[in-house]
Design a protein around this motif. Structure first.
Motif, PDB file in Angstrom:
ATOM      1  N   PHE A 163       9.409  44.055  44.762  1.00  0.00           N
ATOM      2  CA  PHE A 163       8.513  45.192  44.543  1.00  0.00           C
ATOM      3  C   PHE A 163       8.784  46.295  45.570  1.00  0.00           C
ATOM      4  CE2 PHE A 163       4.463  47.507  44.875  1.00  0.00           C
ATOM      5  CZ  PHE A 163       4.373  47.950  43.567  1.00  0.00           C
ATOM      6  N   GLN A 221       5.738  39.215  37.905  1.00  0.00           N
ATOM      7  CA  GLN A 221       4.859  38.049  37.884  1.00  0.00           C
ATOM      8  C   GLN A 221       5.398  36.979  36.939  1.00  0.00           C
ATOM      9  OE1 GLN A 221       0.704  38.982  37.302  1.00  0.00           O
ATOM     10  NE2 GLN A 221       0.752  40.527  38.908  1.00  0.00           N
ATOM     11  N   LEU A 249      -0.730  48.708  46.718  1.00  0.00           N
ATOM     12  CA  LEU A 249      -0.103  48.003  45.598  1.00  0.00           C
ATOM     13  C   LEU A 249       0.848  46.938  46.124  1.00  0.00           C
ATOM     14  CD1 LEU A 249       0.637  50.911  43.098  1.00  0.00           C
ATOM     15  CD2 LEU A 249      -1.207  49.219  43.020  1.00  0.00           C
ATOM     16  N   VAL A 281       0.651  42.829  45.502  1.00  0.00           N
ATOM     17  CA  VAL A 281       1.752  41.962  45.066  1.00  0.00           C
ATOM     18  C   VAL A 281       1.895  40.791  46.035  1.00  0.00           C
ATOM     19  CG1 VAL A 281       4.246  41.843  44.688  1.00  0.00           C
ATOM     20  CG2 VAL A 281       2.947  43.794  43.818  1.00  0.00           C
ATOM     21  N   MET A 335       5.421  45.433  37.989  1.00  0.00           N
ATOM     22  CA  MET A 335       4.447  44.517  38.585  1.00  0.00           C
ATOM     23  C   MET A 335       4.216  43.300  37.684  1.00  0.00           C
ATOM     24  SD  MET A 335       1.684  47.026  40.410  1.00  0.00           S
ATOM     25  CE  MET A 335       0.851  45.736  41.341  1.00  0.00           C
ATOM     26  N   ASP A 336       3.982  43.535  36.407  1.00  0.00           N
ATOM     27  CA  ASP A 336       3.688  42.414  35.517  1.00  0.00           C
ATOM     28  C   ASP A 336       4.951  41.620  35.187  1.00  0.00           C
ATOM     29  OD1 ASP A 336       1.048  43.025  35.628  1.00  0.00           O
ATOM     30  OD2 ASP A 336       0.940  43.935  33.649  1.00  0.00           O
TER      31      ASP A 336
END
Length: 189
Positions: A175, A159, A80, A84, A155-156
């Motif tokens: 992250f 972004q 993960l 990223v 995570m989103d």
């Protein structure tokens, strides 16, 4: 209908163009004509490959997920983190995903079902990863399922913040910081 190699290449070319147009204009502002023009087709020619705008959108989303695909059951926290880092190198793709995700929350949007299903799958996969890594309880007493929701949100959300101000947000670094919060020992596994 048997797909030819040339047909598959053309479909891939159309998907890349659709990503670009959606990133620039959003789904609602993107037209089949604009995508067709980018790949040197008429709108009618594009409809040979994707019969509707909705079909093209779903194909774009599925292609994006295929590029990030990891075989079922093989996700790990370090992968993960690598995802990223990889996303930080492809802002156009991240921008397209973010634009479609944001638009999909409106009633009747053709990507709404895709994203709802995607998040259910992602939460389940993240919970399994967290359970394998930390057991039934994480730092602060979080369950793997509760932490999975937070992991997807981080995570989103990162972004979006990174897209708005890339110089101020170190997406991979932040992250990694978040992963340390999940670990009672403070180590990133």
């Amino acid at each position: 209908m048997v797909a030819t190699a040339r047909g598959e290449e053309r479909r891939a070319e159309i998907l890349r163009a659709a990503f670009e147009v959606i990133a620039e204009r959003g789904y609602r502002g993107a037209s089949l004509g604009a995508v067709a023009e980018r790949v040197g087709l008429t709108q009618q020619g594009l409809l040979h490959y994707f019969p509707t705008k909705e079909a093209l959108l779903v194909a774009v989303l599925e292609a994006r997920d295929q590029w990030d695909a990891v075989p079922r059951g093989e996700w790990r926290l370090d992968l993960l983190g690598s995802l990223v880092e990889y996303n930080a190198m492809r802002p156009g793709l991240v921008q397209t995903f973010a634009a479609l995700l944001g638009e999909s929350v409106t009633e009747g949007h053709p990507a709404r079902a895709f994203f709802a299903g995607r998040y259910a799958t992602v939460r389940g996969a993240f919970a399994a990863v967290l359970r394998a890594e930390y057991g039934e309880r994480l730092a602060g007493g979080l369950s793997p399922e509760g932490a999975a929701v937070l992991l997807a949100a981080v995570m989103d959300g990162l972004q979006y913040q990174w897209l708005l101000d890339p110089g101020a947000v170190d997406m991979p670094g932040v992250f990694r910081d978040f992963l340390r919060l999940l670990d009672a020992d403070g180590d990133v596994h």
